[in-house]
Design a protein around this motif. Structure first.
Motif, PDB file in Angstrom:
ATOM      1  N   SER A  32       0.829  -1.224   0.000  1.00 22.34           N
ATOM      2  CA  SER A  32       0.000   0.000   0.000  1.00 22.34           C
ATOM      3  C   SER A  32       0.859   1.269   0.000  1.00 22.34           C
ATOM      4  CB  SER A  32      -0.934   0.016   1.212  1.00 22.34           C
ATOM      5  OG  SER A  32      -1.747  -1.120   1.202  1.00 22.34           O
ATOM      6  N   LEU A  33       1.734   1.350  -0.984  1.00 22.57           N
ATOM      7  CA  LEU A  33       2.675   2.473  -1.043  1.00 22.57           C
ATOM      8  C   LEU A  33       2.302   3.514  -2.099  1.00 22.57           C
ATOM      9  CD1 LEU A  33       5.962   0.406  -0.696  1.00 22.57           C
ATOM     10  CD2 LEU A  33       4.967   1.903   1.026  1.00 22.57           C
ATOM     11  N   HIS A  34       1.088   3.461  -2.607  1.00 22.35           N
ATOM     12  CA  HIS A  34       0.705   4.393  -3.683  1.00 22.35           C
ATOM     13  C   HIS A  34       0.903   5.858  -3.302  1.00 22.35           C
ATOM     14  CE1 HIS A  34      -0.738   1.394  -6.442  1.00 22.35           C
ATOM     15  NE2 HIS A  34      -1.346   0.798  -5.435  1.00 22.35           N
ATOM     16  N   GLY A  35       0.644   6.172  -2.058  1.00 24.93           N
ATOM     17  CA  GLY A  35       0.768   7.570  -1.623  1.00 24.93           C
ATOM     18  C   GLY A  35       2.190   7.985  -1.299  1.00 24.93           C
ATOM     19  N   LYS A  36       3.103   7.021  -1.336  1.00 21.84           N
ATOM     20  CA  LYS A  36       4.475   7.323  -0.918  1.00 21.84           C
ATOM     21  C   LYS A  36       5.494   7.238  -2.040  1.00 21.84           C
ATOM     22  CE  LYS A  36       3.885   5.930   3.863  1.00 21.84           C
ATOM     23  NZ  LYS A  36       4.195   4.944   4.889  1.00 21.84           N
ATOM     24  N   ILE A  37       5.108   6.566  -3.132  1.00 22.82           N
ATOM     25  CA  ILE A  37       6.042   6.383  -4.252  1.00 22.82           C
ATOM     26  C   ILE A  37       5.408   6.903  -5.532  1.00 22.82           C
ATOM     27  CG2 ILE A  37       7.262   4.690  -5.665  1.00 22.82           C
ATOM     28  CD1 ILE A  37       7.517   2.921  -3.225  1.00 22.82           C
ATOM     29  N   ASN A  38       6.130   7.748  -6.218  1.00 24.26           N
ATOM     30  CA  ASN A  38       5.711   8.191  -7.544  1.00 24.26           C
ATOM     31  C   ASN A  38       6.433   7.303  -8.550  1.00 24.26           C
ATOM     32  OD1 ASN A  38       4.567   9.643  -9.571  1.00 24.26           O
ATOM     33  ND2 ASN A  38       5.996  11.370  -9.424  1.00 24.26           N
ATOM     34  N   PHE A  39       5.714   6.346  -9.120  1.00 23.09           N
ATOM     35  CA  PHE A  39       6.318   5.323  -9.971  1.00 23.09           C
ATOM     36  C   PHE A  39       6.113   5.683 -11.442  1.00 23.09           C
ATOM     37  CE2 PHE A  39       6.095   0.639 -11.386  1.00 23.09           C
ATOM     38  CZ  PHE A  39       7.453   0.631 -11.661  1.00 23.09           C
ATOM     39  N   ASN A  40       7.233   5.789 -12.165  1.00 28.02           N
ATOM     40  CA  ASN A  40       7.196   6.188 -13.570  1.00 28.02           C
ATOM     41  C   ASN A  40       8.084   5.292 -14.418  1.00 28.02           C
ATOM     42  OD1 ASN A  40       5.609   8.631 -13.815  1.00 28.02           O
ATOM     43  ND2 ASN A  40       7.071   9.474 -12.348  1.00 28.02           N
ATOM     44  N   SER A  41       7.980   5.476 -15.720  1.00 31.74           N
ATOM     45  CA  SER A  41       8.918   4.835 -16.639  1.00 31.74           C
ATOM     46  C   SER A  41       9.511   5.925 -17.518  1.00 31.74           C
ATOM     47  CB  SER A  41       8.214   3.771 -17.471  1.00 31.74           C
ATOM     48  OG  SER A  41       7.124   4.346 -18.142  1.00 31.74           O
ATOM     49  N   SER A  42      10.618   5.568 -18.159  1.00 33.69           N
ATOM     50  CA  SER A  42      11.326   6.562 -18.964  1.00 33.69           C
ATOM     51  C   SER A  42      11.920   5.887 -20.187  1.00 33.69           C
ATOM     52  CB  SER A  42      12.445   7.150 -18.100  1.00 33.69           C
ATOM     53  OG  SER A  42      13.436   7.729 -18.909  1.00 33.69           O
ATOM     54  N   PHE A  43      12.117   6.651 -21.242  1.00 33.77           N
ATOM     55  CA  PHE A  43      12.873   6.119 -22.374  1.00 33.77           C
ATOM     56  C   PHE A  43      14.354   6.073 -21.988  1.00 33.77           C
ATOM     57  CE2 PHE A  43       8.945   7.513 -24.491  1.00 33.77           C
ATOM     58  CZ  PHE A  43       8.553   6.265 -24.918  1.00 33.77           C
ATOM     59  N   CYS A  44      15.196   5.691 -22.909  1.00 33.19           N
ATOM     60  CA  CYS A  44      16.607   5.399 -22.606  1.00 33.19           C
ATOM     61  C   CYS A  44      17.240   6.421 -21.649  1.00 33.19           C
ATOM     62  CB  CYS A  44      17.410   5.332 -23.893  1.00 33.19           C
ATOM     63  SG  CYS A  44      19.132   4.930 -23.585  1.00 33.19           S
ATOM     64  N   MET A  45      17.816   5.882 -20.570  1.00 38.37           N
ATOM     65  CA  MET A  45      18.460   6.720 -19.558  1.00 38.37           C
ATOM     66  C   MET A  45      19.972   6.832 -19.782  1.00 38.37           C
ATOM     67  SD  MET A  45      16.674   5.369 -16.069  1.00 38.37           S
ATOM     68  CE  MET A  45      14.940   5.559 -15.706  1.00 38.37           C
ATOM     69  N   LYS A  46      20.426   6.373 -20.940  1.00 39.25           N
ATOM     70  CA  LYS A  46      21.865   6.431 -21.282  1.00 39.25           C
ATOM     71  C   LYS A  46      22.710   5.589 -20.333  1.00 39.25           C
ATOM     72  CE  LYS A  46      20.966   9.913 -24.237  1.00 39.25           C
ATOM     73  NZ  LYS A  46      20.150   9.413 -25.318  1.00 39.25           N
ATOM     74  N   GLN A  47      22.129   4.473 -19.905  1.00 39.10           N
ATOM     75  CA  GLN A  47      22.839   3.558 -19.008  1.00 39.10           C
ATOM     76  C   GLN A  47      22.917   2.169 -19.652  1.00 39.10           C
ATOM     77  OE1 GLN A  47      23.810   4.325 -15.639  1.00 39.10           O
ATOM     78  NE2 GLN A  47      23.327   6.448 -16.137  1.00 39.10           N
ATOM     79  N   CYS A  48      22.747   2.115 -20.962  1.00 38.47           N
ATOM     80  CA  CYS A  48      22.642   0.823 -21.655  1.00 38.47           C
ATOM     81  C   CYS A  48      23.872  -0.060 -21.485  1.00 38.47           C
ATOM     82  CB  CYS A  48      22.429   1.027 -23.150  1.00 38.47           C
ATOM     83  SG  CYS A  48      21.075   2.077 -23.592  1.00 38.47           S
TER      84      CYS A  48
END
Ligand code: FES
Length: 81
Positions: A32-48
């Motif tokens: 039940s961490l919805h209010g505590k974590i902002n969860f996102n995705s991203s395109f390439c982070m230049k860490q390939c």
């Protein structure tokens, strides 16, 4: 609010970013961490060049193997929320 972001660029996709995202979503749900974590995705982070899927926790870069995503969440994410 903790910022958690998983790379969904093509290299990370091949390394299993979908499984990392599913594991994180399950854990956020379970705990039940919805209010505590902002969860996102991203395109390439230049860490390939690193092994594992690129993940940032409050902007800090990490590299996560899908099979260790749960352990990563418990040590690197849960400790900070
Ligand atoms: S595709 Fe994930 S860091 Fe490049």
């Amino acid at each position: 609010m903790l910022e958690l972001c998983v790379c969904i660029g093509s290299s990370c996709h091949i390394k299993g970013s979908y499984n990392v995202i599913r594991t994180f979503q399950q854990l956020i749900e379970e705990k039940s961490l919805h209010g505590k974590i902002n969860f996102n995705s991203s395109f390439c982070m230049k860490q390939c060049q690193h092994p594992g899927v690129a993940v940032t926790v409050d902007g800090a870069a990490h590299h996560v193997m899908p099979e260790s995503a749960r352990e990563f969440f418990n040590t690197e994410v849960l400790a900070k929320v």
